[in-house]
Design an enzyme around this catalytic site. Sequence first.
Site, PDB file in Angstrom:
ATOM      1  CG  ASN A  43      -1.789   1.199   1.334  1.00 32.71           C
ATOM      2  OD1 ASN A  43      -1.837   2.011   0.413  1.00 32.71           O
ATOM      3  ND2 ASN A  43      -2.497   1.333   2.449  1.00 32.71           N
ATOM      4  CG  HIS A  72      -5.811   1.818   5.183  1.00 29.58           C
ATOM      5  ND1 HIS A  72      -5.341   2.720   6.107  1.00 29.58           N
ATOM      6  CD2 HIS A  72      -4.825   0.902   5.006  1.00 29.58           C
ATOM      7  CE1 HIS A  72      -4.116   2.375   6.459  1.00 29.58           C
ATOM      8  NE2 HIS A  72      -3.775   1.266   5.811  1.00 29.58           N
ATOM      9  CD  GLU A 120      -3.359  -2.616   7.166  1.00 28.60           C
ATOM     10  OE1 GLU A 120      -2.254  -2.842   6.679  1.00 28.60           O
ATOM     11  OE2 GLU A 120      -3.967  -1.549   6.972  1.00 28.60           O
ATOM     12  N   GLY A 167       2.919  -1.157   4.237  1.00 21.81           N
ATOM     13  CA  GLY A 167       3.046   0.241   3.869  1.00 21.81           C
ATOM     14  C   GLY A 167       4.505   0.588   3.621  1.00 21.81           C
ATOM     15  N   GLY A 168       5.154   1.167   4.621  1.00 24.80           N
ATOM     16  CA  GLY A 168       6.503   1.713   4.479  1.00 24.80           C
ATOM     17  C   GLY A 168       7.492   0.781   3.791  1.00 24.80           C
ATOM     18  N   GLY A 171       2.652   1.905  10.860  1.00 26.77           N
ATOM     19  CA  GLY A 171       3.629   2.991  10.776  1.00 26.77           C
ATOM     20  C   GLY A 171       4.342   3.295  12.076  1.00 26.77           C
ATOM     21  CE  LYS A 194      -0.169   3.013   4.849  1.00 21.62           C
ATOM     22  NZ  LYS A 194      -0.021   3.048   6.297  1.00 21.62           N
ATOM     23  CD  GLU A 243      -2.825   5.326   6.845  1.00 24.63           C
ATOM     24  OE1 GLU A 243      -2.806   5.424   5.606  1.00 24.63           O
ATOM     25  OE2 GLU A 243      -1.923   4.768   7.496  1.00 24.63           O
ATOM     26  CB  SER A 257       5.349  -2.253  11.855  1.00 23.98           C
ATOM     27  OG  SER A 257       4.947  -0.931  12.161  1.00 23.98           O
TER      28      SER A 257
HETATM   29  P1  13P Z   1       3.129   0.119   7.629  1.00 20.02           P
HETATM   30  O1  13P Z   1       3.608  -1.169   6.998  1.00 20.02           O
HETATM   31  O2  13P Z   1       3.887   1.325   7.190  1.00 20.02           O
HETATM   32  O3  13P Z   1       3.020  -0.020   9.120  1.00 20.02           O
HETATM   33  O4  13P Z   1       1.629   0.369   7.095  1.00 20.02           O
HETATM   34  C1  13P Z   1       0.706  -0.671   7.175  1.00 20.02           C
HETATM   35  C2  13P Z   1      -0.495  -0.289   6.417  1.00 20.02           C
HETATM   36  O5  13P Z   1      -1.254   0.573   6.816  1.00 20.02           O
HETATM   37  C3  13P Z   1      -0.734  -0.963   5.129  1.00 20.02           C
HETATM   38  O6  13P Z   1      -2.010  -0.702   4.654  1.00 20.02           O
END
Ligand code: 13P
Length: 276
Positions: free
Chosen positions: A11, A110, A186, A253-254, A192, A13, A112, A232
């Site tokens: 993802n 999600h 999640e 994500g990251g 994050g 983002k 967010e 993470s």
């Molecule tokens: P991180 O892997 O950066 O923690 O993000 C997870 C996420 O929200 C994937 O949708």
Amino acid sequence: MKTRGVLIAGNWKMNFTLRETGEFFAKVKGDAAKALPASASSAFATGRLRACVIPPMLSLGRAMEAAREAAFPIAVAAQNAHWEKKGAFTGELSGPMLQELGISWVLNGHSERRQYFGETDETVRKRTESLLEQGFRVILCIGETREEREKGRTTEVLTRQLSGALPEAGKGAAKFLDGRLVIAYEPVWAIGTGLTATPAQAEEAHATLRKLLTDRFGSEAASHTPLLYGGSVTPENADSLLACPNVDGALVGGASLKPESFLALLAAGARACAQS
Ligand code: 13P
């Protein structure tokens, strides 16, 4: 036994311009042969290992073009889509727009979106129902906050979010649970933050989700539904998470933004497929 294979979804983002999107795909293509184990090609060929990227809206077309030229199959998903097919919904995009680009995957709900953009269980359910009906694959995200976990409310929250986001069983919903619905657990406290759920915590939550799906839709439908862990995930912790029986992949994500770590996550996926 990874009966549902392994799906690694990145993802992005709100990251990557069009230029950076092209650069990411070029690097992944150039480095794939040396970064992936030999077992990856047959795992991709049989569909046991699946890769997906989830770019921002503007980059979807560019990502689709690049994915068609990739060294291995890479699905492209949108980060969101409206439940209506067209209309006065400024800032949204619709299923038919995605279908014209050849996109068949959509992320939905999600945390967010829930936290910053007013998404609720109700709007998430409308998107799930409509997008599955339109033939999309939907990655539905759910997860508890730190406060909810500390108060021992994790199961209650997962139950509410899952049942709130899915069509009623009586409406023939089981027919959608053919692998096109993917659920991503999640935990909000892990996103994050560098705080990953332990494999035991992830497996416990995933086993709860599998049971909820079984109770509502039957064991056959539940057994076809991939459950991803997100929060993470890194190349360092991916092997232990993917070893859990009910963890069928990762939503990242990251760590998905660097081509080398995206490939390292896929390598972990290939190892998990090979072990089963
Ligand atoms: P991180 O892997 O950066 O923690 O993000 C997870 C996420 O929200 C994937 O949708």
